[in-house]
Design a protein around this motif. Structure first.
Motif, mmCIF file in Angstrom:
data_model
loop_
_atom_site.group_PDB
_atom_site.id
_atom_site.type_symbol
_atom_site.label_atom_id
_atom_site.label_comp_id
_atom_site.label_asym_id
_atom_site.label_seq_id
_atom_site.Cartn_x
_atom_site.Cartn_y
_atom_site.Cartn_z
ATOM 1 N N GLN A 125 -1.796 -9.977 -59.594
ATOM 2 C CA GLN A 125 -0.809 -9.023 -60.330
ATOM 3 C C GLN A 125 -1.405 -8.317 -61.460
ATOM 4 O O GLN A 125 -0.986 -7.088 -61.623
ATOM 5 C CB GLN A 125 0.239 -9.813 -60.693
ATOM 6 C CG GLN A 125 1.677 -8.945 -61.104
ATOM 7 C CD GLN A 125 2.328 -8.743 -59.720
ATOM 8 O OE1 GLN A 125 2.079 -9.033 -58.733
ATOM 9 N NE2 GLN A 125 3.488 -7.895 -60.095
ATOM 10 N N CYS A 167 9.264 -4.130 -54.234
ATOM 11 C CA CYS A 167 8.007 -3.910 -54.921
ATOM 12 C C CYS A 167 7.890 -2.304 -55.005
ATOM 13 O O CYS A 167 6.826 -1.757 -54.726
ATOM 14 C CB CYS A 167 6.725 -4.432 -53.845
ATOM 15 S SG CYS A 167 6.984 -6.156 -53.494
ATOM 16 N N ASP A 190 11.295 -4.346 -58.352
ATOM 17 C CA ASP A 190 9.917 -4.744 -58.699
ATOM 18 C C ASP A 190 9.740 -5.890 -59.747
ATOM 19 O O ASP A 190 10.811 -6.247 -60.600
ATOM 20 C CB ASP A 190 9.305 -3.724 -59.295
ATOM 21 C CG ASP A 190 7.830 -3.770 -58.968
ATOM 22 O OD1 ASP A 190 7.109 -3.389 -57.947
ATOM 23 O OD2 ASP A 190 7.014 -4.007 -60.062
ATOM 24 N N CYS A 233 8.651 -1.579 -48.180
ATOM 25 C CA CYS A 233 7.774 -2.449 -48.983
ATOM 26 C C CYS A 233 6.409 -1.814 -48.633
ATOM 27 O O CYS A 233 5.975 -2.272 -47.773
ATOM 28 C CB CYS A 233 8.063 -3.916 -48.645
ATOM 29 S SG CYS A 233 6.758 -4.954 -49.630
ATOM 30 N N SER A 236 2.201 -3.413 -50.469
ATOM 31 C CA SER A 236 2.364 -4.601 -51.233
ATOM 32 C C SER A 236 2.283 -6.076 -50.784
ATOM 33 O O SER A 236 1.604 -6.870 -51.309
ATOM 34 C CB SER A 236 4.030 -4.856 -51.780
ATOM 35 O OG SER A 236 4.428 -3.502 -52.776
#
Length: 392
Positions: A125, A167, A190, A233, A236
């Motif tokens: 991340q 996301c 998100d 999405c 992601s």
């Protein structure tokens, strides 16, 4: 094997395979008798488990003191009766109050610990949330939008729908969809607070006030079942180490008969001419680098299998190549330079790559930029778009 008790608006479930007891929804009983069935599920889980029992509260929206005291009493009694048993409460920064609430148990009983799940579930991340990457994310969306605006209607996008962009990142895709297709409602969710702050500012600057930018964990969304006609999405699934968990959530929030649309890459198929061999070597190594951090940037062609396994039918799938011929070649060159900064910078350094590898790795990015800007050159970045219908 699992045991589930559902009592609107909450449910309790025990999965024996993962040794996980889950609580979700709003639990606000007036008396303990109202949650007796759920307490029974927890006691049964304790009887079945050896070692560690995980208590998942990632989708717990509210819990009053009556419920907390009842569940806490069962846990503490079990700790005192069973020296072989530990409890791990798994929560998320999205529902931070649960961390504070359950840490009280840790102060009473050290064999109850609390883990904030986000950093463990999203191992990469930090690499993709650096705010310095935001301008490049906007450029990437600008380049892919030229293709996706014609692709999306084939996958179910149309005016007047209720849509979720999961996301959503910096929110530019949601803004483009709003302008082009005019959904009646867009929820854009998100996990990055910095990205959402940027998204809200950009939407305000463009006079767009009706996109619902929402902070949330894509794998445990606090969104109701069966509420969206179209769920997107993009780019992601490939950066999460358990994409099937995300797809399960996308399926859950999609209406029966609605569609889920995903895009993913196959980085080893990035290409360029001239200097193709150097470019190909580097992007093969990019795929290996992401794999080291439990991310799969080769996921694109696997999209059909993932959608089928998640329960979708009527699968549609197509691929497109973003190139240096899509507008200004300098845009593509800037994107490649940003990839190099992240991949050959923080990521490769964190993996511990030696200087000789780094030199060759960076050379491939330089050669890709050369191909993108060469008057006779060609540079490409392949993307797979796929969608599936949730069966009616």
């Amino acid at each position: 094997m699992s045991t589930t008790v559902f009592s609107a608006p909450f449910n309790a479930e025990f999965d024996a395979n993962s040794q996980e007891f889950s609580l979700a929804g709003v639990i606000r009983p007036r008396s303990v008798d109202e949650i007796a069935a759920s307490i029974s599920v927890l006691k049964g889980a304790i009887d079945d488990v050896r070692g560690v029992l995980y208590i998942n509260v990632k989708r717990l929206v509210q819990m009053n003191n009556t419920a907390f005291q009842a569940f806490a009493r069962v846990v503490l009694d079990a700790c005192r009766a069973r020296s072989d048993l530990r409890f791990v409460v798994v929560t998320s920064s999205v529902v931070g109050w649960t961390e504070r609430m359950f840490k009280h148990l840790n102060r009473i009983e050290p064999r109850v610990t609390v883990e904030v799940y986000d950093s463990k579930f999203y191992p990469g991340q930090a690499f993709v949330e650096d705010t310095s990457f935001i301008p490049i994310l906007r450029t990437q969306t600008k380049m892919t939008w030229r293709h996706e605006r014609t692709i999306l209607p084939r996958h179910g996008m149309r005016p007047g729908i209720v849509m979720a962009d999961i996301c959503c990142g910096i929110g530019d895709f949601a803004m483009l969809v709003k302008r082009e297709f005019q959904p009646t409602r867009i929820v854009a969710l998100d996990h990055s607070k910095a990205s959402l702050a940027y998204a809200r500012d950009m939407a305000a600057s463009f006079g767009i006030a009706d996109i619902e930018y929402t902070y949330g964990d894509a794998s445990e969304m606090l969104l109701e079942d069966n509420q969206f006609d179209f769920v997107t999405c993009r780019h992601s699934l490939q950066i999460f180490n358990r994409p099937t968990v995300l797809l399960k959530e996308l399926y859950r929030i999609c209406k029966p008969g609605g569609r889920v649309y995903i895009t993913n890459e196959k980085n080893s198929h990035c290409l360029g001419e001239p200097r193709s061999k150097s470019i190909q070597w580097t992007y093969n190594e990019v795929a290996k680098l992401f794999s080291h951090f439990d991310m799969d940037v080769e996921l694109g062609p696997k999209s059909r299998r993932y959608l089928v396994d998640a329960g979708f039918d009527d699968i549609l799938m197509e691929s497109f190549m973003v190139t240096n011929l899509d507008g200004d070649p300098q845009d593509f060159a800037d994107v490649i330079a940003a990839w190099e900064n992240v991949y050959a910078g923080e990521m490769a350094m964190k993996r511990g790559d030696p200087p000789e590898f780094m030199e060759r790795f960076r050379q491939g990015f330089s050669d890709h930029i050369f191909a993108a800007l060469h008057p006779k050159g060609y540079a490409g970045w392949p993307i797979w778009a796929a969608s599936g219908r949730k069966p009616p």
